[in-house]
Design a protein around this motif. Structure first.
Motif, PDB file in Angstrom:
ATOM      1  N   GLU A  59      -3.187   0.369  -3.172  1.00  0.00           N
ATOM      2  CA  GLU A  59      -2.724  -1.157  -3.684  1.00  0.00           C
ATOM      3  C   GLU A  59      -2.653  -1.567  -4.721  1.00  0.00           C
ATOM      4  O   GLU A  59      -3.015  -1.492  -5.609  1.00  0.00           O
ATOM      5  CB  GLU A  59      -3.121  -1.744  -2.945  1.00  0.00           C
ATOM      6  N   MET A  60      -1.330  -1.851  -4.682  1.00  0.00           N
ATOM      7  CA  MET A  60      -0.543  -2.479  -6.039  1.00  0.00           C
ATOM      8  C   MET A  60       0.776  -3.630  -5.400  1.00  0.00           C
ATOM      9  O   MET A  60       0.662  -3.905  -4.617  1.00  0.00           O
ATOM     10  CB  MET A  60      -0.248  -0.762  -6.350  1.00  0.00           C
TER      11      MET A  60
ATOM     12  N   THR B 231       1.015  -1.444  -0.036  1.00  0.00           N
ATOM     13  CA  THR B 231       0.272   0.067  -0.219  1.00  0.00           C
ATOM     14  C   THR B 231       1.121   1.543  -0.413  1.00  0.00           C
ATOM     15  O   THR B 231       1.720   1.192   0.930  1.00  0.00           O
ATOM     16  CB  THR B 231      -0.798   0.009   1.484  1.00  0.00           C
ATOM     17  N   VAL B 232       0.815   2.192  -0.606  1.00  0.00           N
ATOM     18  CA  VAL B 232       1.268   4.185  -0.921  1.00  0.00           C
ATOM     19  C   VAL B 232       0.302   4.389  -0.778  1.00  0.00           C
ATOM     20  O   VAL B 232      -0.997   4.301  -0.732  1.00  0.00           O
ATOM     21  CB  VAL B 232       1.733   3.708  -2.504  1.00  0.00           C
TER      22      VAL B 232
ATOM     23  N   SER C 206       4.944  -0.504  -7.074  1.00  0.00           N
ATOM     24  CA  SER C 206       5.405   0.772  -5.899  1.00  0.00           C
ATOM     25  C   SER C 206       6.180   1.429  -5.969  1.00  0.00           C
ATOM     26  O   SER C 206       6.086   2.933  -5.832  1.00  0.00           O
ATOM     27  CB  SER C 206       4.652   0.357  -4.286  1.00  0.00           C
ATOM     28  N   VAL C 207       7.187   0.865  -6.804  1.00  0.00           N
ATOM     29  CA  VAL C 207       8.558   1.655  -7.281  1.00  0.00           C
ATOM     30  C   VAL C 207       8.074   2.729  -8.190  1.00  0.00           C
ATOM     31  O   VAL C 207       8.313   3.915  -8.139  1.00  0.00           O
ATOM     32  CB  VAL C 207       9.043   0.772  -8.386  1.00  0.00           C
ATOM     33  N   MET C 208       7.045   2.425  -9.209  1.00  0.00           N
ATOM     34  CA  MET C 208       6.978   3.302 -10.413  1.00  0.00           C
ATOM     35  C   MET C 208       6.141   4.708  -9.447  1.00  0.00           C
ATOM     36  O   MET C 208       6.249   5.719  -9.600  1.00  0.00           O
ATOM     37  CB  MET C 208       5.260   2.549 -11.166  1.00  0.00           C
TER      38      MET C 208
ATOM     39  N   LEU D  25       4.812   4.130   2.287  1.00  0.00           N
ATOM     40  CA  LEU D  25       5.131   2.559   1.404  1.00  0.00           C
ATOM     41  C   LEU D  25       5.121   1.623   2.137  1.00  0.00           C
ATOM     42  O   LEU D  25       5.577   1.597   3.787  1.00  0.00           O
ATOM     43  CB  LEU D  25       6.702   2.034   0.667  1.00  0.00           C
ATOM     44  N   PHE D  26       3.531   0.987   2.461  1.00  0.00           N
ATOM     45  CA  PHE D  26       3.072  -0.285   3.808  1.00  0.00           C
ATOM     46  C   PHE D  26       3.512  -1.461   3.272  1.00  0.00           C
ATOM     47  O   PHE D  26       2.074  -1.655   1.805  1.00  0.00           O
ATOM     48  CB  PHE D  26       2.427   0.683   4.097  1.00  0.00           C
ATOM     49  N   LEU D  27       4.136  -2.451   4.128  1.00  0.00           N
ATOM     50  CA  LEU D  27       4.862  -3.882   3.213  1.00  0.00           C
ATOM     51  C   LEU D  27       3.201  -4.789   3.343  1.00  0.00           C
ATOM     52  O   LEU D  27       3.089  -5.828   4.169  1.00  0.00           O
ATOM     53  CB  LEU D  27       5.887  -3.961   3.526  1.00  0.00           C
ATOM     54  N   GLY D  28       2.068  -4.600   2.645  1.00  0.00           N
ATOM     55  CA  GLY D  28       0.830  -5.143   4.132  1.00  0.00           C
ATOM     56  C   GLY D  28      -0.124  -3.941   2.914  1.00  0.00           C
ATOM     57  O   GLY D  28       0.393  -3.641   2.059  1.00  0.00           O
ATOM     58  N   LYS D  29      -1.600  -4.500   3.298  1.00  0.00           N
ATOM     59  CA  LYS D  29      -3.010  -3.913   2.403  1.00  0.00           C
ATOM     60  C   LYS D  29      -3.392  -2.651   3.673  1.00  0.00           C
ATOM     61  O   LYS D  29      -2.896  -2.815   3.918  1.00  0.00           O
ATOM     62  CB  LYS D  29      -4.308  -4.977   2.860  1.00  0.00           C
TER      63      LYS D  29
END
Length: 537
Positions: free
Chosen positions: A341-342, A256-257, A347-349, A313-317
């Motif tokens: 969410e992606m 999630t961003v 998320s890099v993009m 940036l979150f490494l989750g939903k």
């Protein structure tokens, strides 16, 4: 980039090169000896002549300019290399090292050209450029969860090749996809997963390097000291790194961003103040960067205000993220609508500000989205800045208007790894890192001096709020204001000035290793690691 037409050897033999101590070659014979030396020490099956460009070649300027990322160093008055060696084979690198020493030429080493001060491709003494952009292979092995990445590859290429094979793997490194691996990794490398997985170099497990004697070494043959030095101490001080072997890291299929902006009129001061208290203590999978800049106020025409952009940036939903934010940073008022969410590679993009819908293959492009004149500086914050301190900073920023501040939070894995594990020492005790970022588009010395001076003014103003004794700095945010090494008899003492700021207590070990592996200080630049004794002739 279109394939460049190489210059032929007979034409090369006419160029005037400089030899020992920067003196001009006395005759064409001396020049011919240098080029013959290159040919002699390279693999005949990979002719080195096809990799050499001189000012007489029509492609020379385009080769040089292709990887200049700071327009301050892309001017007619900027010192140019006597030739560019775009190495195609490891023997070309070996030949360059051996022959440059024999003929007294300084060698600059460039991978992606993002060195903020241009020292990978500019020098005040006669030099030639070893350009590594052809070394760009990325070999991903999912079975072992590793990859061999050559020094001339870009971060974008690394990310794309990983994502090409897996939705559940990534790598912790920078958010600019055109940055070259060689400089980024050797200077430590950080990105928006560092709170979870540490720095890039914390995940490097092997390397291939050519040393001052022209030997091709890996981690086992170079030894742990040298391997330690080139994973955070700057590879260009110790040899030419051809490739790094990295451990891939696990990422969820969905991350999630968000990007939320608040001005001072929208309670930005309270939000930043709350962020200070919690940013380094949040879930390790959550990274929230703040970018602070000066914009026009929406309340009063002509008035200025400070805008805070919170990018995460979150490494989750998103559901889990909202729960964390509501408890720890409620003043931001994050909503479900703010979150997206992606996949990790998407998320890099997002962090690179590619337009929505841009295919991930855009990460393979080596052309930056923009080019500017720029100046960067860095700092570390070890105690939260009081509210009145923040208000003073906003006032100073509105007075200067130009510099942008970027706060990058630490904590998590960064606080768990000892300061001596790698040359990069800025671990536990640091709450966040500051980047001072100034870009401008106006050419000329006056514009450069004005913008650089404004950056220095804000840096000076921040003195009470940042680390002291030493005032720490990040090597990958190269800053010649911290000191310049002329690589003469005072080399060690000049190096000590900036070296302590970049490396703190690790500087002594770096100097010891440098003295052992390169006693003649062949691998040198304006901020390289010096030797203890001046032995270069």
């Amino acid at each position: 980039m279109a394939k460049l037409r190489p210059i032929v050897l007979p034409l090369l033999l006419t160029i005037l090169l400089y030899i020992s101590n920067g003196e001009a070659a006395a005759s064409g014979a001396a020049n011919e000896t240098f080029l013959q030396c290159l040919s002699k020490h390279s693999d005949p099956s990979h002719p080195i002549a096809t990799a050499i460009y001189t000012p007489r070649n029509a492609s020379y300027s385009s080769v040089l300019q292709s990887y200049i990322r700071n327009l301050r160093f892309n001017k007619s008055t900027t010192p140019k290399p006597l030739l560019i060696l775009t190495a195609l084979h490891e023997s070309h690198v070996q030949a360059a090292i051996i022959c440059a020493q024999k003929h007294g030429l300084q060698m600059k080493i460039r991978s992606g050209g993002h060195d903020y001060e241009g020292i990978s491709y500019v020098s005040d003494v006669p030099f030639f450029l070893l350009d590594m952009f052809n070394f760009r292979s990325v070999q991903v092995d999912l079975e072992s969860e590793t990859a061999w990445v050559e020094a001339g590859a870009t971060l974008g290429e690394v990310y794309y090749r990983i994502a090409e094979k897996s939705k559940n793997h990534g790598f912790p490194a920078g958010v600019c996809p055109t940055v070259g691996v060689g400089g980024h990794f050797s200077g430590a490398g950080y990105g928006n997963m560092m709170r979870k997985y540490g720095l890039s170099v914390d995940n490097v497990i092997d390397a291939k390097l050519i040393d001052v004697r022209g030997r091709l070494l890996d981690r086992q043959s170079m030894g742990e000291d040298l391997f330690w030095a080139i994973t955070g101490g700057g590879g260009a001080s110790f040899g030419v790194v051809l490739a790094y072997k990295i451990n891939l890291v696990r990422v969820p299929e969905i991350v999630t961003v968000f990007r939320v902006q608040r001005t001072l009129e929208q309670n930005a001061t309270d939000i930043v103040h709350q962020w200070e208290q919690v940013a380094d203590k949040l879930d390790d999978g959550l990274f929230i960067r703040i970018t602070l800049d000066v914009v026009n106020s929406t309340l009063q025409t002509g008035e200025k205000t400070v805008r805070a952009t919170f990018r995460a940036l979150f490494l989750g939903k998103s559901g889990q993220l909202l729960s964390i934010m509501n408890v720890n940073l409620p003043k931001l008022g994050l909503l479900q609508a703010d979150c997206a969410e992606m996949s990790w590679v998407e998320s890099v993009m997002y962090w690179t500000d590619f337009p929505s819908g841009t295919p991930t293959s855009a990460l393979l492009s080596r052309v930056p989205q923009s080019l500017n004149y720029l100046k960067r500086k860095s700092d570390y914050v070890q105690k939260p800045i009081p509210r009145e301190g923040l208000e003073g900073i906003w006032k100073k920023m509105m007075e200067l208007q130009v510099p942008t501040l970027i706060f990058n939070p630490y904590g998590g894995k960064m606080a768990d790894i000892p300061a001596t594990a790698k040359p990069f020492p800025h671990r536990a005790g640091n709450l966040w890192k500051i980047q001072y970022s100034t870009n401008w588009n106006e050419d000329g010395r006056e514009a450069a001096n004005r913008n650089i001076d404004l950056t220095r003014q804000l840096y000076d103003y921040m003195t009470p709020f940042v680390s002291k004794n030493p005032r720490e700095a990040f090597l990958n945010y190269r800053d010649l204001d911290l000191g310049i090494n002329h690589n003469g008899k005072a080399s060690y003492y000049e190096g000590l000035v900036y070296g302590i700021k970049y490396f703190k207590g690790n500087f002594g070990r770096l100097v010891k290793i440098k003295t052992k592996v390169d006693p003649g200080n062949f691998f040198r630049n304006e901020q390289s690691i010096p030797t203890y004794l001046y032995t270069r002739k």
